[in-house]
Design a protein around this motif. Structure first.
Motif: not given
Length: 157
Positions: A3-10
């Motif tokens: 499970i990944l956070s995409l708070a910073n998509p880069a």
């Protein structure tokens, strides 16, 4: 399952990891639920044929809610509580996933006679690939899911 956070998509950041039995394991997510199929008897080393429902309410601590026996599950897709599961030589099955604790008892439709590998549900149309072709179904009326057409494919020797 990561499970990944995409708070910073880069720069995606891993929040957590859910470990289950080793198998080929496609995953689809809707809301706070992940649906995973695990298949035995293949190069991935699986020993059981299962559909698992994972609780994602706490993204840092996912947990197994339910596990259901299946027959040769491959790819799956979900759209607004309608779960589509490919079961290899046993075809395509469509379930009402709103019955979380008894999904496999709530079969909406079954399409045997095709070897189903994977599906993509999109705006009431289901795109499915099997070993002999590409199929398109209309599921706008869950009481009348029907095939719209197919394109035959064949492998070369």
């Amino acid at each position: 399952m990561h499970i990944l956070s995409l708070a910073n998509p880069a720069s995606p950041n891993q929040l957590s990891f859910y470990q289950h039995i080793t198998a080929c394991d496609p995953v689809v997510v809707e809301g706070n639920r992940a649906y995973v199929t695990l298949r035995a008897g293949n190069i991935c080393g699986g020993t059981q044929d299962l559909l698992e429902v994972i609780d994602l309410s706490d993204k840092n601590d996912p947990g197994l809610l339910y596990s259901f026996s299946m027959t040769e599950p491959y790819g799956l897709g979900i759209d607004q509580g309608t779960l589509f599961v490919c079961e290899g030589n046993h075809g395509l099955k469509v379930y009402d996933a709103s019955y979380e604790g008894s999904i496999t008892s709530h079969l909406l439709a079954a399409f045997p006679g095709i070897h189903a590998y994977d599906v993509i549900p999109l705006e009431n149309f289901l795109f499915m690939i099997g070993d002999d072709g590409f199929y398109i179904y209309d599921y706008s009326d869950l009481n009348n899911i029907h095939i719209l057409g197919s394109l035959s494919i064949s492998g070369s020797d």
